[in-house]
Design an enzyme around this catalytic site. Structure first.
Site, PDB file in Angstrom:
ATOM      1  N   ARG A 148       0.836  -1.254   0.085  1.00  0.00           N
ATOM      2  CA  ARG A 148      -0.056   0.144   0.118  1.00  0.00           C
ATOM      3  C   ARG A 148       0.956   1.187  -0.017  1.00  0.00           C
ATOM      4  O   ARG A 148       2.152   1.166   0.133  1.00  0.00           O
ATOM      5  CB  ARG A 148      -0.781   0.043   1.178  1.00  0.00           C
ATOM      6  N   LYS A 172      -2.357  -2.336   7.940  1.00  0.00           N
ATOM      7  CA  LYS A 172      -3.572  -1.922   8.635  1.00  0.00           C
ATOM      8  C   LYS A 172      -3.831  -2.488   9.960  1.00  0.00           C
ATOM      9  O   LYS A 172      -3.353  -3.799  10.134  1.00  0.00           O
ATOM     10  CB  LYS A 172      -4.667  -2.258   7.664  1.00  0.00           C
ATOM     11  N   HIS A 241      -2.234   2.618  -5.849  1.00  0.00           N
ATOM     12  CA  HIS A 241      -3.160   1.384  -5.471  1.00  0.00           C
ATOM     13  C   HIS A 241      -3.442   0.539  -6.860  1.00  0.00           C
ATOM     14  O   HIS A 241      -3.768  -0.597  -6.708  1.00  0.00           O
ATOM     15  CB  HIS A 241      -4.405   2.117  -4.853  1.00  0.00           C
ATOM     16  N   ARG A 244      -0.672  -1.982  -7.039  1.00  0.00           N
ATOM     17  CA  ARG A 244      -1.111  -2.802  -6.102  1.00  0.00           C
ATOM     18  C   ARG A 244      -2.344  -3.776  -6.637  1.00  0.00           C
ATOM     19  O   ARG A 244      -2.074  -5.173  -6.606  1.00  0.00           O
ATOM     20  CB  ARG A 244      -1.503  -2.400  -4.670  1.00  0.00           C
ATOM     21  N   HIS A 267      -4.485  -8.698   3.572  1.00  0.00           N
ATOM     22  CA  HIS A 267      -5.826  -8.756   3.862  1.00  0.00           C
ATOM     23  C   HIS A 267      -6.167  -9.683   5.193  1.00  0.00           C
ATOM     24  O   HIS A 267      -5.519 -10.782   5.164  1.00  0.00           O
ATOM     25  CB  HIS A 267      -6.418  -9.160   2.587  1.00  0.00           C
ATOM     26  N   TYR A 276     -10.532  -9.936  -6.419  1.00  0.00           N
ATOM     27  CA  TYR A 276      -9.472 -10.356  -7.756  1.00  0.00           C
ATOM     28  C   TYR A 276      -9.981 -11.368  -8.321  1.00  0.00           C
ATOM     29  O   TYR A 276      -9.624 -11.460  -9.716  1.00  0.00           O
ATOM     30  CB  TYR A 276      -8.148 -10.132  -7.194  1.00  0.00           C
TER      31      TYR A 276
END
Length: 304
Positions: A148, A172, A241, A244, A267, A276
């Site tokens: 990210r 995150k 992004h 990514r 994730h 995806y």
């Protein structure tokens, strides 16, 4: 003013003085609940405690038919639920009829990617100065590791192990993970580390620094990336992004290993990564339509 509206006003005062929600949230809740009150009054319902789940479902459906978008409908349902939670806490209601009300799901937006050949041409371009050497290293890192934007600018020199071909990134939720770095990205990072001392301030730990010698900002990365794309003729808008997304999509097209891609992207939930797979199917369907001799009949005949 009706009893329904009075109750809404009391709830909005609670949001302002006790929960201290943002003005934007309060304005949205005020509009949603005012419309709900008007709708109920038109149907002869004058007490929030008498409202049923069926009533609220009918109201949400009416707003949907009126053209309210899924995001706005989700906020409407949230407003109703919060309103009833407050009423129950205040002893004004004994149940929450909004609990079982669902807003229509938002349509999943497929992430935009860059074509493999376009990316190859972009990344094979030779940087002309120290800033471009830095930018090239960033581009290679984004595409090689799928990091990210915040993870990339947050990297310190000690977070990368070029000999081992990996980097430690803070994702995150303050979750740290290790990501592999490909040979092209390693070479680009080595080139950047040779010139970095000429730009970095003393004792600056950041891997990527600006001309001022301090940690590179997110906005600078986005602007420099688009500058590189325009300069080298990329036919689409480029942002971190998108690289990514391209990293994840191109990996899945080659390996179909969803769990591995989930781990690489950081994730927490595989459901996030599954977007995806939809993109991958869209790609496969496009290839099928272009290549299969009987693909033209696919939409003309029923499924068997």
């Amino acid at each position: 003013m009706s009893a329904l509206a009075d109750r809404v006003d009391a709830f909005l005062a609670h949001l302002t003085h006790e929960r201290r929600v943002s003005a934007h949230t309060q304005a949205g809740y005020a509009r949603d609940l005012a419309r709900a009150a008007d709708w109920l009054e038109e149907r002869g319902i004058a007490d929030w405690a008498r409202v049923t789940t069926a009533d609220l479902r009918e109201f949400v459906a009416a707003r949907h038919r009126a053209g309210l978008k899924p995001a706005s409908l989700a906020r409407l349902v949230s407003a109703l639920r919060s309103f009833y939670v407050w009423q129950m806490r205040e002893g004004l209601a004994t149940r929450n009829p909004a609990v079982d009300v669902r807003a229509p799901k938002r349509a999943a937006r497929l992430p935009e990617t860059v074509d493999v050949d376009d990316l190859a041409a972009l990344l094979d371009a030779t940087p002309q100065d120290d800033l471009e050497i830095r930018d090239h290293a960033l581009l290679e890192l984004f595409y090689s590791a799928g990091v990210r934007l915040a993870e990339a600018v947050g990297l310190d020199i000690n977070d990368i192990d070029l000999a081992g071909g990996e980097a430690r990134v803070l994702g995150k939720g303050s979750r740290q993970r290790s990501v592999p770095i490909g040979s092209r990205a390693i070479a680009a990072l080595r080139n950047w580390l040779k010139v970095r001392p000429q730009m970095a301030s003393a004792n600056e730990a950041a891997l990527f620094v600006s001309q001022r010698g301090t940690r590179l900002s997110r906005s600078s990365v986005a602007a420099r990336m688009q500058r590189w794309a325009v300069q080298h003729g990329l036919p689409v808008h480029l942002h971190p992004h998108k690289l990514r997304h391209s990293f994840a999509t191109h990996l899945l097209e080659s390996s179909a290993d969803l769990r591995a891609v989930q781990e690489l992207l950081g994730h927490a939930n595989i459901g996030t990564t599954q977007i995806y797979t939809h993109l991958d199917f869209a790609h496969l369907a496009k290839v099928y339509d272009a290549a299969h001799p009987r693909a033209g009949q696919r939409s003309e005949t029923g499924e068997s």
